[in-house]
Design a protein around this motif. Structure first.
Motif, PDB file in Angstrom:
ATOM      1  N   SER A   1     -36.514  -4.477  11.902  1.00 36.21           N
ATOM      2  CA  SER A   1     -37.943  -4.646  12.183  1.00 36.21           C
ATOM      3  C   SER A   1     -38.494  -5.759  11.303  1.00 36.21           C
TER       4      SER A   1
ATOM      5  N   ILE B   1     -35.457  -4.103  21.340  1.00 31.22           N
ATOM      6  CA  ILE B   1     -36.123  -2.994  20.682  1.00 31.22           C
ATOM      7  C   ILE B   1     -35.494  -2.835  19.305  1.00 31.22           C
TER       8      ILE B   1
ATOM      9  N   GLY C   1     -35.930   2.021  16.025  1.00 33.36           N
ATOM     10  CA  GLY C   1     -37.061   2.496  16.814  1.00 33.36           C
ATOM     11  C   GLY C   1     -36.682   3.554  17.823  1.00 33.36           C
TER      12      GLY C   1
ATOM     13  N   PHE D   1     -40.866   3.581  23.100  1.00 33.94           N
ATOM     14  CA  PHE D   1     -41.127   2.142  23.124  1.00 33.94           C
ATOM     15  C   PHE D   1     -41.309   1.658  24.563  1.00 33.94           C
TER      16      PHE D   1
ATOM     17  N   SER E   1     -41.927   1.558  17.249  1.00 32.87           N
ATOM     18  CA  SER E   1     -41.263   0.311  16.867  1.00 32.87           C
ATOM     19  C   SER E   1     -40.767   0.337  15.421  1.00 32.87           C
TER      20      SER E   1
ATOM     21  N   ASN F   1     -41.994   0.020  12.366  1.00 34.36           N
ATOM     22  CA  ASN F   1     -42.402  -1.148  11.604  1.00 34.36           C
ATOM     23  C   ASN F   1     -43.683  -0.770  10.887  1.00 34.36           C
TER      24      ASN F   1
ATOM     25  N   SER G   1     -46.853  -2.250  12.317  1.00 35.83           N
ATOM     26  CA  SER G   1     -47.200  -1.615  13.594  1.00 35.83           C
ATOM     27  C   SER G   1     -47.843  -0.269  13.365  1.00 35.83           C
TER      28      SER G   1
ATOM     29  N   ASN H   1     -48.695  -4.426  18.041  1.00 35.80           N
ATOM     30  CA  ASN H   1     -47.705  -5.037  18.935  1.00 35.80           C
ATOM     31  C   ASN H   1     -46.791  -6.026  18.211  1.00 35.80           C
TER      32      ASN H   1
ATOM     33  N   GLU I   1     -43.766  -5.703  17.110  1.00 33.36           N
ATOM     34  CA  GLU I   1     -42.379  -5.687  17.567  1.00 33.36           C
ATOM     35  C   GLU I   1     -42.244  -5.912  19.072  1.00 33.36           C
ATOM     36  N   PHE I   2     -43.355  -6.065  19.764  1.00 29.33           N
ATOM     37  CA  PHE I   2     -43.274  -6.217  21.217  1.00 29.33           C
ATOM     38  C   PHE I   2     -43.128  -7.687  21.560  1.00 29.33           C
TER      39      PHE I   2
END
Lengths: 134, 377
Positions: A42, B85, B89, B94, B148, B150, B153, B251, B253-254
């Motif tokens: 991440s 992804i 996660g 997700f 995610s 994170n 996030s 968002n 990690e998107f």
């Protein structure tokens, strides 16, 4: 009236189908790169992530959620009274309906004042007068 | 009661052929794919162009005439981006998260009164339907941020959830005055009652735009607008995706089309919010002081529908423009200021407006300011 609910149902179906459709088109078009270890971590501004991100978060988010539920349920109770308010002016029961709305709003206001005095609305917590650990 | 027709009924009346549920499906398809999603796409271009104008830049100008096809280029780019992804996660959540956001914002289009004859679903709980459906966005953002794995996030998602949930209450309380005035939750009825003309026959039953019904509703409109800004995570309330502190918030990690769907859902939500202000307070499809159905000669229903649609769109897009304008005018709030403003500022004011409107209705027997001034009823 039933047409309305049928259409609303179709709206849910079609908008729910849009998501797999778009992601599916994306799946066909996009490159499938190798899954390297670095890529799958991440993002933490380029640093190696430290520990899990599923940390214990602050209790105040939880308190906001509780206060919200109480207020929202009472709000749901005001809506029916508000809907018949205009009718009640015509047929003379306006006093009853108004007092009902007033009681609900008063209850909410008392709840708001309670939370306010207790310090639940303060985002940055100092030591409040009613802090339990004092 | 008011005779407002739904989109499916109008289509069936004009073309026939299919059973009603078929036309219902087609009307839903048309509204989502020809109004909601194109708006979401074009809004990104318009927003960049407005930003450029306000900062004395040129903005996107390479793709097509004055950069008009920028959104198509963006879409192609998003579709062809690599998508992954994070390892730690939750894959299922997700994938699920964008679904909530898109369903939440697109389904709300069902009850928007595009015209008297083009309401997707004029259900008798219209106002509550919008509130209920747009709230689906909050769990969407929270799930996506949680899944995610994170830290940025998660913080963004928590902020989004607490912010959306808090501002839900002032928004619902700012809708209450309209319900008090109209005596109905059905959006078609609420809009119809706002048609007031100087020479028309409906001056006694209809009042002018709800915003000008009485002083309390005028303030209510602003409360609804401010609450709506916070619910759609727009500046000055865009703390969930504050890029200077949380990278990109929920968002982060998107990537690729997943991010595109989030952005699309958010822009559709802005439209829904603006349309709600327009329909509830700014007279919806009505041209001020003019009822195009009572001109003395009858226009064909199709033409009426088209004119009303344009009037509604112009009003809504003006509200959307104000939203974009605010983005380049105001600085972002701090988290504690944001929550304090909701619970200590907007909420007491909203209560005041509800009680004030109820007392006005009682004292003046439901007459609006303009009806009192004109001496009707």
């Amino acid at each position: 009236m039933e047409t309305g609910y049928i259409t609303a149902f179709w709206f849910i179906i079609i908008s729910a189908l849009t998501v797999p459709l778009m992601l599916g088109v994306g799946y066909l078009l996009r490159p499938k790169g190798k899954e390297t270890r670095r890529k799958m971590t991440s993002y933490e501004c380029g640093e190696e992530p430290v520990g899990s991100a599923w940390i214990k978060f602050n209790i105040r988010f939880y308190i906001v959620a509780i206060v919200f539920i109480i207020f929202d349920v009472e709000m749901a109770a005001i809506f029916p009274a508000a809907t018949v308010f205009k009718e009640s002016i015509a047929n003379g029961t306006v006093g009853l309906v108004f007092s009902e709305i007033f009681i609900f709003v008063a209850l909410l206001l008392i709840g708001l004042i309670y939370c306010w005095v207790r310090g639940d609305l303060e985002w940055v917590k100092g030591v409040t007068k009613f802090a339990p650990n004092k | 009661m008011v005779q407002s027709a739904q989109f499916a009924h109008s289509l069936e009346g004009w073309f026939g052929l299919l059973p009603l549920w078929g036309w219902a499906a087609i009307s839903a398809f048309i509204v989502i794919y020809f109004i909601a999603l194109p708006f979401g796409g074009l809004a990104t271009y318009v927003e960049r162009k407005i930003a450029a104008d306000m900062q004395d830049r040129i903005g996107p100008n390479r793709v097509g005439p004055i950069g008009l096809f920028q959104f198509a280029a963006d879409a192609i780019k998003m579709l062809s981006k690599e998508d992954f992804i994070p390892k730690g996660g939750d894959r299922f959540l997700f994938n699920l998260a964008p679904l909530f956001v898109v369903v939440g914002s697109c389904t709300a289009f069902a009850v928007l009164p595009l015209s008297k004859y083009l309401i997707g679903a004029d259900v008798n709980i219209g106002v509550v339907f919008i509130l209920a459906v747009t709230t689906l966005i909050a769990p969407g953002l929270l799930l996506g941020s949680w899944a995610s794995e994170n830290k940025w996030s998660l913080l963004g998602g928590l902020r989004a959830a607490s912010q959306i949930v808090s501002y839900e209450i002032p928004v619902a309380l700012s809708i209450l005055p309209v319900v008090l005035i109209s005596g109905s939750l059905q959006i078609g009825t609420i809009v119809e009652q706002q048609g007031w003309t100087v020479f028309g026959e409906n001056v006694a039953t209809n009042h002018f735009w709800n915003a000008f019904h009485n002083p309390f509703t005028f303030f209510s409109m602003f409360l609804l607008f401010v609450g709506g800004l916070a619910e759609t995570n727009r500046i000055p309330f865009d703390l969930p995706e504050a890029e200077s502190e949380l990278v990109s918030g929920f968002n982060t990690e998107f990537s690729g089309m997943r991010f595109g769907l989030y952005a699309l859902g958010e822009f559709c939500d802005v439209f829904v919010m603006s349309a709600m202000v327009t329909a509830l307070y700014l007279g919806g499809w009505h041209i001020p002081f003019l009822d195009i159905e009572k001109l003395g000669f009858a226009l064909p229903t199709g033409l009426v529908a088209i004119i009303q649609f344009h009037v509604f769109m112009i009003k809504t897009l003006l509200v959307v423009f104000v939203v974009m304008w605010l983005r380049w005018t105001l600085p972002r709030l701090r988290v504690d200021q944001l929550m304090g403003m909701c619970w200590k500022g907007l909420l007491p004011l909203a209560f005041f407006n509800v009680l004030g409107t109820a007392i006005w209705m009682w004292v003046f027997k439901g007459q609006s300011l303009i009806q009192l001034l004109a001496g009707h009823g």
